[in-house]
Design an enzyme around this catalytic site. Structure first.
Site, short mmCIF file in Angstrom:
data_model
loop_
_atom_site.label_atom_id
_atom_site.label_comp_id
_atom_site.label_asym_id
_atom_site.label_seq_id
_atom_site.Cartn_x
_atom_site.Cartn_y
_atom_site.Cartn_z
N PRO A 167 -6.57 2.00 20.88
CA PRO A 167 -5.60 2.28 20.14
C PRO A 167 -5.54 3.83 19.87
O PRO A 167 -6.54 4.44 20.05
CB PRO A 167 -5.94 1.58 18.97
N SER A 223 -10.88 -8.78 9.41
CA SER A 223 -12.30 -8.18 9.23
C SER A 223 -13.09 -9.05 8.67
O SER A 223 -13.12 -9.83 8.09
CB SER A 223 -12.17 -7.06 8.41
N SER A 265 -1.77 -6.11 13.59
CA SER A 265 -2.37 -5.67 12.94
C SER A 265 -2.18 -4.72 11.88
O SER A 265 -1.38 -3.95 11.91
CB SER A 265 -3.59 -4.86 13.88
N GLN A 266 -3.00 -5.08 10.88
CA GLN A 266 -2.83 -3.87 9.66
C GLN A 266 -3.60 -2.88 9.57
O GLN A 266 -4.79 -3.12 9.56
CB GLN A 266 -2.65 -4.81 8.12
N1 COA Z 1 0.21 -10.85 -6.09
C1 COA Z 1 0.28 -9.81 -6.08
N2 COA Z 1 -0.69 -8.85 -5.54
C2 COA Z 1 -1.18 -9.25 -4.44
C3 COA Z 1 -1.07 -10.71 -4.15
C4 COA Z 1 -0.29 -11.44 -4.91
N3 COA Z 1 -0.25 -12.81 -4.72
N4 COA Z 1 -1.89 -10.82 -3.15
C5 COA Z 1 -2.43 -9.61 -2.69
N5 COA Z 1 -1.97 -8.78 -3.76
C6 COA Z 1 -2.31 -7.27 -3.41
C7 COA Z 1 -3.95 -7.13 -3.30
O1 COA Z 1 -4.62 -7.28 -4.64
C8 COA Z 1 -3.91 -5.87 -2.75
O2 COA Z 1 -3.84 -4.77 -3.84
P1 COA Z 1 -4.41 -3.28 -3.60
O3 COA Z 1 -3.19 -2.54 -2.82
O4 COA Z 1 -4.17 -2.68 -4.85
O5 COA Z 1 -5.61 -3.25 -2.62
C9 COA Z 1 -2.86 -5.84 -1.79
O6 COA Z 1 -1.76 -6.61 -2.57
C10 COA Z 1 -2.78 -5.83 -0.48
O7 COA Z 1 -3.49 -7.16 -0.25
P2 COA Z 1 -2.97 -8.27 1.11
O8 COA Z 1 -1.40 -7.73 1.44
O9 COA Z 1 -2.90 -9.80 0.48
O10 COA Z 1 -3.80 -7.98 2.18
P3 COA Z 1 -5.49 -7.52 2.31
O11 COA Z 1 -5.43 -6.11 1.93
O12 COA Z 1 -6.34 -8.34 1.85
O13 COA Z 1 -5.38 -7.32 3.86
C11 COA Z 1 -6.21 -8.39 5.86
C12 COA Z 1 -5.60 -8.72 4.60
C13 COA Z 1 -6.15 -9.55 6.73
C14 COA Z 1 -5.30 -7.32 6.69
C15 COA Z 1 -7.52 -7.72 5.71
O14 COA Z 1 -8.30 -8.52 5.21
C16 COA Z 1 -8.24 -7.21 6.66
O15 COA Z 1 -8.90 -8.28 7.54
N6 COA Z 1 -8.11 -5.90 7.29
C17 COA Z 1 -8.46 -5.44 8.52
C18 COA Z 1 -7.81 -5.36 9.54
C19 COA Z 1 -8.25 -4.98 10.87
O16 COA Z 1 -9.54 -4.92 11.16
N7 COA Z 1 -7.60 -4.05 11.19
C20 COA Z 1 -7.87 -2.94 12.34
C21 COA Z 1 -7.92 -3.79 13.67
S1 COA Z 1 -8.21 -2.76 14.96
#
Ligand code: COA
Length: 637
Positions: A103, A445, A544-545
């Site tokens: 990447p 993750s 991927s995010q």
């Molecule tokens: N109502 C209101 N807000 C919500 C919500 C809901 N129902 N669900 C989630 N949110 C909020 C969260 O609190 C969070 O708030 P913040 O921006 O203040 O931190 C935000 O929305 C983002 O949450 P969400 O979209 O659910 O995603 P996440 O941050 O939990 O991400 C994954 C999910 C799977 C992407 C993450 O757990 C992960 O594993 N990331 C790593 C990915 C990775 O490895 N990427 C690189 C690969 S090379």
């Protein structure tokens, strides 16, 4: 020649106090496997698979025995899946690293007006790298904590230790991830600077003193001058590292027959990182073009030979302002790459360049050009590698798009998880483009656990299919019903996310069962020779995010020939999507995917607004490169 001191990169045991990755219950994984595949394969095939699964999990069957062995393995390993996963995900993959595996992070375009601007930027960046490395070495990096779903738990920091110490050594059948062994007397530290396809050793610690920015600038200027001497130019050996892994391993085994080549390879393998001073690309530096240049260097005619793909971190600094990082993925995840890149950008902004106009006057030994002895065999390998890279350049279809209709704030106001919502939108888009759903990979993750890397969220859930079908069938279903289906799809996606980040997803588990059978030299269970299993791991949609807090974005290529890579970066009021595919696939088109995605996101917003009057729309939809602007009502601005 100096002897390389190496060890396998992985230490057993983790002083962090993090829990061990659990082994999920067998029944749960197999039920989920069937659920995930039921709607993605023909009915007849599914029936056959159901019988195979039943046989596998029957008392006294293969499944029970393998599960027992996995549980035993988990008792004496810090992370029972790590070795299997690393081998399967990266080391045994024979595809070329550029586009297929590595990447990149694309930095904001820089405005360099002259060569010294570029070198000043490079010296400043290297200072930041040394600062960051000393934080890693001193264990002074603050521990990362989980955000989003199940926020607040500490995360494993193991991956950071590999950023500047690893090297992916090509092998004929499988690669090896090696790391320098820390010794009592630290070895001299150096960076490799690539310039005009030549490689130079830039010592960053001389006489136990770390070079300051002024010294680094002086050395970079010397390197630049040395690279300009045409008579001394050597063939672009870096091209070999852009080839398929087996071909590179073969070329390397010829290369190392010569002691000069061995010494040069040794210096590259032990360096902290590469800094690639690229020539101007001669291309308009749109976001999409910068992404392409970062992914493959533009091929041999541009900067494709100015790379060494085995090294985890290659900082690219183009004379035309095209900058970023190319990352060899096996030692760490994109999130670590983001942390490091953001540190560097903040460092460069927060600590103004300490350079004065005059170059440093201190007496520094001149940087060294790495020498290569190229036999006709090596020349032939080089020609083949250049052709292969050219093929990748021609084939990659990329579209970087900033969707400005809304961002994660709007989604949060709907009380939905932004990540789940975006994943459902990607499913909707795929369905609209191709009329079906396909096995999808979303990285999740698992750094909550010792030595945790990632598992897979299978986003093409049956609930997502029900929603996208309803959206496609718009006239027969009421908005309230569609909204209900959207909620259900988002809930299913969120539940799968929680399952994955708590170590309960199915992909790592199935991989573990498959690999332990191999390790025990047992006959391959039918579960893994079944067509459904092959389909289940052919990820046509690889997503991927990778969120950032600085102005930059991450992207990567598709993982299968007929697939899409879709990396997204959700921000408060916009979302950056980087969509890739291969031109030689008749099935895919990145432009069509992105255009359809914009429409799907808009339709989902309209639905939410109709069904939930609280949310307020903001903004417009705009091509990130600024070429096209489409206002919310669809009219061109
Ligand atoms: N109502 C209101 N807000 C919500 C919500 C809901 N129902 N669900 C989630 N949110 C909020 C969260 O609190 C969070 O708030 P913040 O921006 O203040 O931190 C935000 O929305 C983002 O949450 P969400 O979209 O659910 O995603 P996440 O941050 O939990 O991400 C994954 C999910 C799977 C992407 C993450 O757990 C992960 O594993 N990331 C790593 C990915 C990775 O490895 N990427 C690189 C690969 S090379």
């Amino acid at each position: 020649m100096p002897v390389l001191k190496r060890e396998q990169t992985r230490d057993v045991g983790d002083p962090s106090g993090l829990p061990k990755l659990p082994v999920p219950p067998l029944q749960q994984t197999l039920d989920m496997y069937l659920k995930c595949m039921s709607h993605l394969i023909p009915e007849e095939q599914f029936k056959k698979t159901k019988v195979i699964v039943e046989k596998f999990k029957a008392p006294g069957g293969n499944g029970e025995c393998l599960q027992k062995k996995l549980l035993e393995r988990s008792e004496h390993k810090a992370n029972w899946v790590y070795d299997y996963w690393l081998e399967d995900m990266y080391l045994s993959n024979r595809l070329a690293l550029p586009v297929n595996s590595s990447p990149v992070m694309v930095f904001p375009k820089q405005n360099f007006t002259c060569q010294s601007d570029t070198l000043r930027f490079a010296a400043h960046l290297i200072s930041g790298v040394l600062e960051y490395k000393s934080l890693i070495d001193g264990r002074a990096l603050p521990v990362d904590y989980a955000r989003g779903q199940l926020a607040g738990t500490p995360l494993c920091m193991d991956q950071y230790n590999k950023v500047f110490t690893s090297y992916r050594l090509p092998g004929p059948k499988t690669d090896t991830l090696v790391a320098q062994k820390s010794t009592v007397m630290p070895e001299p530290e150096h960076i490799i600077v690539a310039c005009k396809n030549q490689f130079f050793v830039l010592d960053v610690v001389i006489n136990f003193r770390r070079l300051n920015e002024k010294d680094l600038y002086t050395q970079l200027e010397r390197i630049r001058k040395m690279a300009d001497i045409e008579e001394e130019r050597l063939p672009p050996i870096g091209l070999l590292t852009s080839d398929g892994r087996t071909q590179w391993a073969e070329a390397r085994s010829v290369l190392i027959k010569d002691s000069t080549n061995r010494d040069s390879l040794d210096m590259i393998e032990r360096c902290l990182c590469l800094v690639c001073l690229d020539e101007p690309s001669g291309t308009e530096l749109t976001d999409t073009n910068r992404a392409l240049l970062m992914l493959h260097g533009g091929g041999m005619d541009k900067n494709g030979g100015n790379r060494w793909y085995d090294k985890p971190m290659q900082f690219v600094i183009g004379a035309d302002g095209c900058c970023g990082v190319v990352c060899e993925h096996s030692p760490f995840e994109g999130i670590v790459l983001v942390q490091c890149s953001e540190y560097l950008l903040r460092y460069m902004r927060g600590s103004p360049s300490k350079l004065v106009r005059a170059a440093s006057m201190s007496e520094l030994p001149a940087p060294r050009r790495l020498r290569w002895k190229c036999s006709p065999d090596i020349q032939a390998f080089l020609t083949a590698s250049a052709d292969k890279l050219q093929g990748l350049v021609k084939n990659l279809d990329m579209n970087v798009n900033k969707f400005t209709g809304y961002g994660k704030e709007f989604i949060k106001k709907q009380k939905m998880s932004p990540d789940a919502y975006i994943q459902v939108a990607l499913q909707f888009t795929f369905y609209r483009c191709h009329g079906r759903l396909v096995p999808t990979y979303e990285s999740a993750s698992i750094r909550r656990f010792q030595e945790g890397r990632v598992d897979n969220i299978r986003s093409s859930t049956p609930e997502a299919l029900a929603f996208v079908k309803a959206m496609a069938n718009s006239s027969k279903i009421t908005d309230a019903e569609k909204m209900e289906l959207l909620w259900t799809a988002i809930k299913a996606q969120t539940n799968y996310t929680i399952l994955a980040i708590t170590g309960m997803a199915i992909d790592n588990h199935l991989l573990g069962l498959r690999e332990i059978a191999k390790e025990l030299k047992l006959e391959k269970p039918e579960l893994f020779s079944d067509t459904t299993y092959a389909t289940s791991i052919h990820f046509i949609l690889s997503t991927s995010q990778v969120p950032t807090t600085e102005e930059m974005f991450c992207c990567y290529g598709p993982v299968v020939p007929n697939g899409y890579g879709a990396c997204y970066n959700p921000q408060t009021d916009h979302i950056i999507f980087c969509v890739s595919s291969f031109r030689d696939s008749a099935e895919t088109s990145s432009d069509l995917f992105v255009k359809t995605l914009e429409g799907c996101l808009k339709e989902m917003q309209d639905l939410c607004l109709k069904c939930n009057s609280e949310a307020k729309p903001t903004g417009s939809t705009e091509k990130m490169d600024g070429n096209t602007k489409v206002m919310k009502n669809g009219s061109k601005s």
